[in-house]
Write a protein that holds these residues in place. Sequence first.
Motif, mmCIF file in Angstrom:
data_model
loop_
_atom_site.group_PDB
_atom_site.id
_atom_site.type_symbol
_atom_site.label_atom_id
_atom_site.label_comp_id
_atom_site.label_asym_id
_atom_site.label_seq_id
_atom_site.Cartn_x
_atom_site.Cartn_y
_atom_site.Cartn_z
ATOM 1 N N GLY A 34 35.242 46.645 -24.572
ATOM 2 C CA GLY A 34 34.563 47.453 -23.571
ATOM 3 C C GLY A 34 35.356 47.590 -22.289
ATOM 4 O O GLY A 34 35.481 48.695 -21.734
ATOM 5 N N ILE A 35 35.912 46.491 -21.801
ATOM 6 C CA ILE A 35 36.688 46.554 -20.551
ATOM 7 C C ILE A 35 38.004 47.294 -20.787
ATOM 8 O O ILE A 35 38.487 48.008 -19.903
ATOM 9 N N ALA A 36 38.578 47.144 -21.974
ATOM 10 C CA ALA A 36 39.812 47.894 -22.284
ATOM 11 C C ALA A 36 39.548 49.398 -22.250
ATOM 12 O O ALA A 36 40.392 50.175 -21.771
ATOM 13 N N ARG A 37 38.400 49.815 -22.733
ATOM 14 C CA ARG A 37 38.052 51.249 -22.658
ATOM 15 C C ARG A 37 37.943 51.689 -21.198
ATOM 16 O O ARG A 37 38.415 52.781 -20.835
ATOM 17 N N MET A 38 37.325 50.861 -20.378
ATOM 18 C CA MET A 38 37.209 51.201 -18.956
ATOM 19 C C MET A 38 38.579 51.244 -18.294
ATOM 20 O O MET A 38 38.852 52.122 -17.464
ATOM 21 N N GLN A 39 39.436 50.298 -18.641
ATOM 22 C CA GLN A 39 40.786 50.292 -18.077
ATOM 23 C C GLN A 39 41.507 51.603 -18.367
ATOM 24 O O GLN A 39 42.133 52.200 -17.480
ATOM 25 N N LYS A 40 41.416 52.051 -19.603
ATOM 26 C CA LYS A 40 42.105 53.280 -20.004
ATOM 27 C C LYS A 40 41.555 54.486 -19.261
ATOM 28 O O LYS A 40 42.314 55.337 -18.766
ATOM 29 N N LEU A 41 40.221 54.561 -19.152
ATOM 30 C CA LEU A 41 39.601 55.700 -18.466
ATOM 31 C C LEU A 41 39.928 55.697 -16.983
ATOM 32 O O LEU A 41 40.369 56.722 -16.431
ATOM 33 N N LEU A 42 39.727 54.581 -16.328
ATOM 34 C CA LEU A 42 39.866 54.533 -14.865
ATOM 35 C C LEU A 42 41.327 54.575 -14.422
ATOM 36 O O LEU A 42 41.607 54.900 -13.249
ATOM 37 N N ALA A 43 42.224 54.282 -15.335
ATOM 38 C CA ALA A 43 43.649 54.411 -15.010
ATOM 39 C C ALA A 43 44.026 55.879 -14.787
ATOM 40 O O ALA A 43 45.066 56.185 -14.194
ATOM 41 N N GLU A 44 43.187 56.792 -15.262
ATOM 42 C CA GLU A 44 43.452 58.222 -15.086
ATOM 43 C C GLU A 44 43.012 58.752 -13.721
ATOM 44 O O GLU A 44 43.266 59.928 -13.403
ATOM 45 N N ALA A 45 42.361 57.920 -12.938
ATOM 46 C CA ALA A 45 41.860 58.373 -11.633
ATOM 47 C C ALA A 45 43.001 58.839 -10.739
ATOM 48 O O ALA A 45 44.041 58.171 -10.631
ATOM 49 N N GLN A 46 42.802 59.983 -10.115
ATOM 50 C CA GLN A 46 43.822 60.494 -9.198
ATOM 51 C C GLN A 46 43.169 61.268 -8.070
ATOM 52 O O GLN A 46 42.051 61.763 -8.190
ATOM 53 N N ASP A 47 43.891 61.341 -6.948
ATOM 54 C CA ASP A 47 43.344 62.023 -5.762
ATOM 55 C C ASP A 47 43.225 63.520 -5.999
ATOM 56 O O ASP A 47 43.926 64.106 -6.827
#
Length: 408
Positions: free
Chosen positions: A395-408
Amino acid sequence: MSAEIPPTERRVSARVGAISESATLAVDAKAKALKAAGRPVIGFGAGEPDFPTPGYIVEAAAEACRTPKYHRYTPAGGLPELKAAIVAKTLRDSGYAIEASQVLVTNGGKQAIYEAFAAILDPGDEVIVPAPYWTTYPESIRLAGGVPVEVVADETTGYRVSVEQLEAARTERTKVVLFVSPSNPTGAVYSAADTEAIGRWAVEHGLWVLTDEIYEHLVYGDAAFTSLPTVVPELRDKCVVVNGVAKTYAMTGWRVGWLIGPKDVVKAATNLQSHATSNVSNVAQAAAIAALTGDLAAVAEMGTAFDRRRRTIVRMLNEIDGVLCPEPEGAFYVYPSVKALLGKEIRGSRPRTTVELAALILEEVEVAVVPGEAFGTPGYLRLSYALGDEDLVEGIARMQKLLAEAQD
């Protein structure tokens, strides 16, 4: 300004209509519904151990089913033998000497909390509520006619409020202060010195304290549980302790809690319960007796697993840019700040609130978390680590992958 709805046309009372749904249970229900529909959802929402109730407790319940005396009404305030077990357990675990007449057995901790506030509060009485708070506290206060007054702590203090903050919130209408350690949703644990300081402040100003000790056995590292009426004996005549078997013994579904307090308050709360629900299920009470009189080996085993998961989830969350996750000292929750992620673009969306961010996480990677708005502090997420190790890491690995895409 719209006209007030006439009583004859009001379908739901204003009092009950104002109660909000439990956010944690709502998230858990949605996750389970999606999972039942075939989606691989991993739920971090509900505060519920993933372990089965220990076998010796289940066997005690099975035997109670076969015992005719348990097929009938029993005293509304609880089986005498369960009250005796609570008295002995409280002395063993907290060093707090009480009598059976100071105990009311309730349908889970939630009923204990509501009945305590209902017995103490009059309309307009204020209750100081440290935030982040468990979602049920303010709703129980309002339902009892009281007014919750929030005092906010953040990650810079380990989510612990100070005496100075409490004093700044105190008014002539203040009657009760809520004290929770270990805490849901943050996992914060107050030191013995800080616990005593808050208790002595309450005594100085003649305040009541409701203290929730449901997570007393779930502390980690150098942290230690401290029972407020034990370190501040002068407070005992104005202190109500809430506890139960749900978290310690993996018995959330059995619905057995209790409150401990002055005899007059307990008697009043018992009268209320006699009209609301009568006795708690006798089978569940028999199971609770077995839990409280048995050893704590199963509890220690669960605690070891929770501690391992605690360290894993903190490490993995802190590896995500924009997430700050303090290490909790108790319970089985983390409460990371995600303020730095709000407003950033993630897969075509720009979540501005943690409600929107939690919805995005569920939709995009099928992970259920609870937004901080549910606990009175936007900008945070609550995740329970009371789930299997493999699911937690996935579950946390999925969140890591998604939130790593965050950009301004």
